[in-house]
Design an enzyme around this catalytic site. Sequence first.
Site, short mmCIF file in Angstrom:
data_model
loop_
_atom_site.label_atom_id
_atom_site.label_comp_id
_atom_site.label_asym_id
_atom_site.label_seq_id
_atom_site.Cartn_x
_atom_site.Cartn_y
_atom_site.Cartn_z
N CYS A 170 0.94 -1.22 -0.03
CA CYS A 170 -0.11 -0.02 -0.07
C CYS A 170 0.90 1.35 -0.04
O CYS A 170 1.73 1.38 -1.13
CB CYS A 170 -1.12 0.10 1.20
N HIS A 202 -3.50 -5.13 0.62
CA HIS A 202 -3.01 -5.59 2.05
C HIS A 202 -3.23 -7.16 2.10
O HIS A 202 -4.10 -7.71 2.62
CB HIS A 202 -3.86 -4.91 2.91
N GLU A 232 -1.50 -8.79 4.08
CA GLU A 232 -1.51 -9.15 5.67
C GLU A 232 -2.62 -9.10 6.25
O GLU A 232 -2.74 -9.47 7.24
CB GLU A 232 -0.21 -8.25 6.22
#
Length: 263
Positions: free
Chosen positions: A107, A203, A205
């Site tokens: 990001c 994202h 994660e």
Amino acid sequence: MVAVEAAARPSRRLALLMAARDSEYVLKKYGGYLHVFVAAFGGAGEAWDLYRAIDGELPAPGDLGGYDGFVISGSPHDAYGDEPWILRLCLLVRELHAMRKRVLGVCFGHQVICRALGGRVGRARGGWDVGVREVDIADALPPCRFLDALRGRGQLPRRAKITEVHQDEVWEVPEGAEVLASSDKTGVEMFRVGEHVLGIQGHPEYTKDILLSLVDRLVTAGSITVSFAEVVKRQLEATAPDREFWLKLCKSFLKADEDKVCK
């Protein structure tokens, strides 16, 4: 600096450059974003060090050679901003690039890498992108070890869904970079420079609960409307990102053999 050490002597050492502060939710449930990233991208025998880049904390120049890879997190700040810590982070990215060190940006990290290496970033022309979005993986790319490892195991799909939370985007990749993925909302969802630099707009994660917590915080801050948030929440009930693929991709990148680079 905060460290997560391996139980025995680490086989690899990585650094997380945090461009955001831990939210109360992530601190309470996960112990901070360091543990979120290690759980997502880490592996057995690795040691991870946390540098709070947003507070001006970065590895010393003499310590850079001791790391096998670096990960730059997302952030509520603009990658095109001129805050001193962002400018210092850009300088570090250029230094790591010159050293051919492996750098993964997520990001904001994706955008700041682009800026540091000569690309262009700015406010997303299509406005906020929050939720799960399907991206198209580019085909007919030259051989690249971290992608070929997935392709060889049949794990490189033509399309994959990823969690998105951003209002900025890459407008133009740096000279010599290749766009690896795009979507109907964002032209550059993923790019690489050789095999040592990888930027991902989404994202990988994030878990569903982290995204939901962030959506509530964006509403409270007035960044998005309640109706926008409700649309996102309904979408999350109906679909989910292809998180396993993205985590495999990131791990493949971070662990790719250093002396086998893309041509």
